[in-house]
Design a protein around this motif. Sequence first.
Motif, PDB file in Angstrom:
ATOM      1  N   LEU A 175      40.019  30.780  45.971  1.00  0.00           N
ATOM      2  CA  LEU A 175      41.347  31.385  45.866  1.00  0.00           C
ATOM      3  C   LEU A 175      41.303  32.886  46.128  1.00  0.00           C
ATOM      4  N   GLU A 176      40.265  33.550  45.624  1.00  0.00           N
ATOM      5  CA  GLU A 176      40.149  34.994  45.834  1.00  0.00           C
ATOM      6  C   GLU A 176      40.056  35.314  47.321  1.00  0.00           C
ATOM      7  N   ASN A 177      39.245  34.538  48.036  1.00  0.00           N
ATOM      8  CA  ASN A 177      39.112  34.775  49.480  1.00  0.00           C
ATOM      9  C   ASN A 177      40.405  34.441  50.222  1.00  0.00           C
ATOM     10  N   ALA A 178      41.085  33.393  49.771  1.00  0.00           N
ATOM     11  CA  ALA A 178      42.352  33.042  50.399  1.00  0.00           C
ATOM     12  C   ALA A 178      43.398  34.116  50.154  1.00  0.00           C
ATOM     13  N   MET A 179      43.428  34.691  48.957  1.00  0.00           N
ATOM     14  CA  MET A 179      44.403  35.736  48.637  1.00  0.00           C
ATOM     15  C   MET A 179      44.194  36.961  49.518  1.00  0.00           C
ATOM     16  N   GLY A 210      43.915  51.014  47.766  1.00  0.00           N
ATOM     17  CA  GLY A 210      42.629  50.342  47.662  1.00  0.00           C
ATOM     18  C   GLY A 210      42.077  50.212  46.264  1.00  0.00           C
ATOM     19  N   ASN A 211      42.843  50.567  45.243  1.00  0.00           N
ATOM     20  CA  ASN A 211      42.377  50.442  43.862  1.00  0.00           C
ATOM     21  C   ASN A 211      42.387  48.963  43.472  1.00  0.00           C
ATOM     22  N   LYS A 212      41.222  48.339  43.460  1.00  0.00           N
ATOM     23  CA  LYS A 212      41.135  46.898  43.249  1.00  0.00           C
ATOM     24  C   LYS A 212      41.540  46.487  41.838  1.00  0.00           C
ATOM     25  N   ASP A 213      41.337  47.377  40.856  1.00  0.00           N
ATOM     26  CA  ASP A 213      41.751  47.049  39.495  1.00  0.00           C
ATOM     27  C   ASP A 213      43.271  46.902  39.414  1.00  0.00           C
ATOM     28  N   SER A 214      43.993  47.820  40.058  1.00  0.00           N
ATOM     29  CA  SER A 214      45.449  47.742  40.056  1.00  0.00           C
ATOM     30  C   SER A 214      45.920  46.499  40.809  1.00  0.00           C
ATOM     31  N   VAL A 215      45.285  46.246  41.945  1.00  0.00           N
ATOM     32  CA  VAL A 215      45.654  45.072  42.735  1.00  0.00           C
ATOM     33  C   VAL A 215      45.391  43.795  41.942  1.00  0.00           C
ATOM     34  N   ARG A 216      44.245  43.742  41.281  1.00  0.00           N
ATOM     35  CA  ARG A 216      43.896  42.560  40.483  1.00  0.00           C
ATOM     36  C   ARG A 216      44.905  42.351  39.352  1.00  0.00           C
ATOM     37  N   TYR A 217      45.340  43.441  38.746  1.00  0.00           N
ATOM     38  CA  TYR A 217      46.307  43.348  37.654  1.00  0.00           C
ATOM     39  C   TYR A 217      47.605  42.701  38.135  1.00  0.00           C
ATOM     40  N   TYR A 218      48.124  43.174  39.237  1.00  0.00           N
ATOM     41  CA  TYR A 218      49.404  42.657  39.711  1.00  0.00           C
ATOM     42  C   TYR A 218      49.276  41.253  40.309  1.00  0.00           C
ATOM     43  N   LEU A 219      48.088  40.911  40.804  1.00  0.00           N
ATOM     44  CA  LEU A 219      47.893  39.556  41.306  1.00  0.00           C
ATOM     45  C   LEU A 219      47.832  38.542  40.170  1.00  0.00           C
ATOM     46  N   ASN A 220      47.495  38.997  38.973  1.00  0.00           N
ATOM     47  CA  ASN A 220      47.389  38.094  37.834  1.00  0.00           C
ATOM     48  C   ASN A 220      48.508  38.274  36.818  1.00  0.00           C
ATOM     49  N   MET A 238      54.814  32.382  36.787  1.00  0.00           N
ATOM     50  CA  MET A 238      53.498  32.296  37.425  1.00  0.00           C
ATOM     51  C   MET A 238      53.059  33.670  37.897  1.00  0.00           C
ATOM     52  N   SER A 239      51.762  33.827  38.014  1.00  0.00           N
ATOM     53  CA  SER A 239      51.219  35.000  38.704  1.00  0.00           C
ATOM     54  C   SER A 239      51.059  34.652  40.170  1.00  0.00           C
ATOM     55  N   PRO A 240      50.905  35.651  41.036  1.00  0.00           N
ATOM     56  CA  PRO A 240      50.640  35.338  42.440  1.00  0.00           C
ATOM     57  C   PRO A 240      49.407  34.450  42.629  1.00  0.00           C
ATOM     58  N   MET A 241      48.394  34.633  41.810  1.00  0.00           N
ATOM     59  CA  MET A 241      47.214  33.769  41.917  1.00  0.00           C
ATOM     60  C   MET A 241      47.559  32.345  41.516  1.00  0.00           C
ATOM     61  N   ASP A 242      48.355  32.189  40.461  1.00  0.00           N
ATOM     62  CA  ASP A 242      48.801  30.854  40.053  1.00  0.00           C
ATOM     63  C   ASP A 242      49.588  30.188  41.181  1.00  0.00           C
ATOM     64  N   SER A 243      50.475  30.976  41.795  1.00  0.00           N
ATOM     65  CA  SER A 243      51.313  30.453  42.870  1.00  0.00           C
ATOM     66  C   SER A 243      50.465  29.990  44.047  1.00  0.00           C
TER      67      SER A 243
END
Length: 783
Positions: free
Chosen positions: A381-385, A400-410, A428-433
């Motif tokens: 899923l991470e690679n697909a996202m 490029g702040n991956k922590d911020s991106v990870r937060y909003y993806l979850n 749902m989160s974007p990852m859930d979706s």
Amino acid sequence: MPKPATSTPSRRPTPPVRRGPQPAHKGRFQAFTRTLWGLFWVGLLGAGLYVAAVSVNFLNLFGRMPNLKTLENPKSELASEVYSADGVLLGKYFRENRTPVDYKDLPQNVIDALIATEDVRFEEHSGIDFKSIMRVVGGLGRAGGGSTLTQQVAKVLFRTREDLNDGSLNGPGKLGLLITKTKEWLLAIRLERNYTKREILRMYLNTVDYGSNAFGINTAAKTFFNKSPKQLTTPEAATLVGIVNAPSRFSPALHPARSKRRRNWVLQQMVKANYLPADDMRRDTAKAIVLHYSVESAVQGLAPYFRTEVAKYLQAWARDTDHDLYADGLKIYTTLDSRMQTYAEKAVAEHLALQQKWFSAQWKGQLPWRDENGRVIPNFLENAMRRTQRYRSLMERYEGNKDSVRYYLNHKYPMSVFSWQGEQELTMSPMDSLAYYKRYLRAGFLAVNPLNGYVKAWVGGPNYKYFKFDHVRQGKRQPGSTFKPIVYTAAIDQGYSPCFPRPDVATTFPGAAGRPPYTPKNFEGSYSGRTFTLRQALARSMNSITAWLVLKLGPETVVAYAKRLGITSPIDAVPAVGFGASDCSIFELVGAYGTFVNKGVWTSPILVTRIEDKNGNELRRFVAQTREALSEETAYVMTNMLQASTTEPGGTSTILHTGFKFKTTIGAKTGTTSNYSDAWFMGITPNLVCGMWVGGEDRSIHFRTGAYGQGARLALPLYGIFMQKVYADKSLDIDTGPFPLPSTPLTIELDCSKYYGAGQQDTIPNDQKLNQPKLDVLDDKDI
């Protein structure tokens, strides 16, 4: 005697009138009067010079003005309409959803409401209503606007506050507003000189914004009341007229109470203007606003995937001919049949809903993305996202702040999601979706008349709103055994007969260039050792005999025939070529199979027949590309061999006759790829070729076994459901067969019954037992 001279008495000169000293205030008054007259003439001259300067954009101070040609042909954005071959409006292309109507189609109640509300002296003035202007000036702007309907038309048609606002003195202040108003006055006068009052009313009602992406009275009536303008009641007409002053503020969909008050005020204005009896007004103001509200969008209506492809298809034409597909009001006539399209969309929904039930049951509580050994793919899923637009947008927004991106993806949000039971509101989160949608099976379906290339039905996926990717032309997957007829075509052309016998034994391709030897296996992994004709081998989709043909013909020959039959995707000339090892699209494969039906003439599937401008003038007519690809005899032999799949014992598609009970002539071919990642089916009748694919969005997502994942189970029933609906519609001109014979006598033997070994017609190999699925719904215990 001369008269004596007489003397004239002298006159006393009149003494000058003595004037006393003038009063000072009287002198000042005269000077003031002279000054006023001077200022008046100077002001008048200045106003004239100012107006002239605005008209010609003196020194580029005031911004552009439309030229005479533009004024005589004012252009507003009009939606282009897409029609099916049977005359049904499929949808529109637009930035502003506007479809104009003629004056004769404008109801009197709309016109009365408009004049009473916006410009009660419309019939009396010549573009500028000086009484209204004086009222506005006297009331310091509190008495409402002074713009006439003609000025409002000028404002909307020529975008005075957007496109004509490019002078040095233009700006957001009062000077800029004065310049803009001056332009609107000038344009209003010119419009009145060039157009009748009726034409100006028509322009107004066809151009103004009603909110909800509805431009013009025609679209507004449909959006809010699902009616044509002629069908509007007086309260409905008053509601729509009330909206235009402030679409977002007075929208009945967004602010029903405020909209009702506005509507009632419009009705009162109609009474004041003697357009409506007071009794009718009192009755109408008591009525509630009853909406049938639906905002038109590109995802609505029939064939959204097809319409998207049509837009892509026409972009080059529009660019080369200086047309705007989204603003020129074009009429686009397509090859699609609305009835077949309806049946195709229903068939895909029906079939996928059932297959999804089985798929979800099979993977319940487990992750379906697996590698070739059945192991869960790590970080799938991470690679697909990372391949999504959402991920790229977040990376850009947060630098490029991956922590911020990870937060909003979850982070979880409320959202509407697709399901076969209808849209659902979930959190749902974007990852859930992403995980949710990855579990959904996808499909592509295409039906084409092979005799002229006309596309009759096109379904690119389960639901365009949620699955934009088109699996008919955009998607390319391994076609599996649906590629085998190309091998057999090459064999027939090289002198092999459908009755040529060949034993079911292993065929090994020698290794070359670092490639190890290759021995293709049959579906069940073994070989019977029995002898079969080529007709039987194709009907049963036997890999061993296809491999032998590829070895004899050479992979390069197979690739050459694929190109002749319209496969444009890259194809590797490798031993596995005969099993569909190289990706291609449904669109390409349907064109190839159409060649068999069309007596050897390859015909490119075509989507559009003609385009007309907004006035009905034909701009372009389209014809399908064709070329001679095969002889008539070879093409006919292939249609005959493909029928064996539905009639021969052991044929992979006999269920069309035994299960679906079709009594028509049908040729067919199923296809399944490794691990059941792709299920294909191709069906041909004398004037309809259908191709379909079913599978996961990713090749790693699929059924576990062939009992559910093979082409005869996962794809073939979709064809059966579709054709049941098509055959039941007697208004459709569907040829039930047989396939027409070539124009010259056949030289190739087709009756292979005498070559069959003892009992072979009654024997079904083990691998083919899987190809006889039940048509009833299986319980979860069967999975």
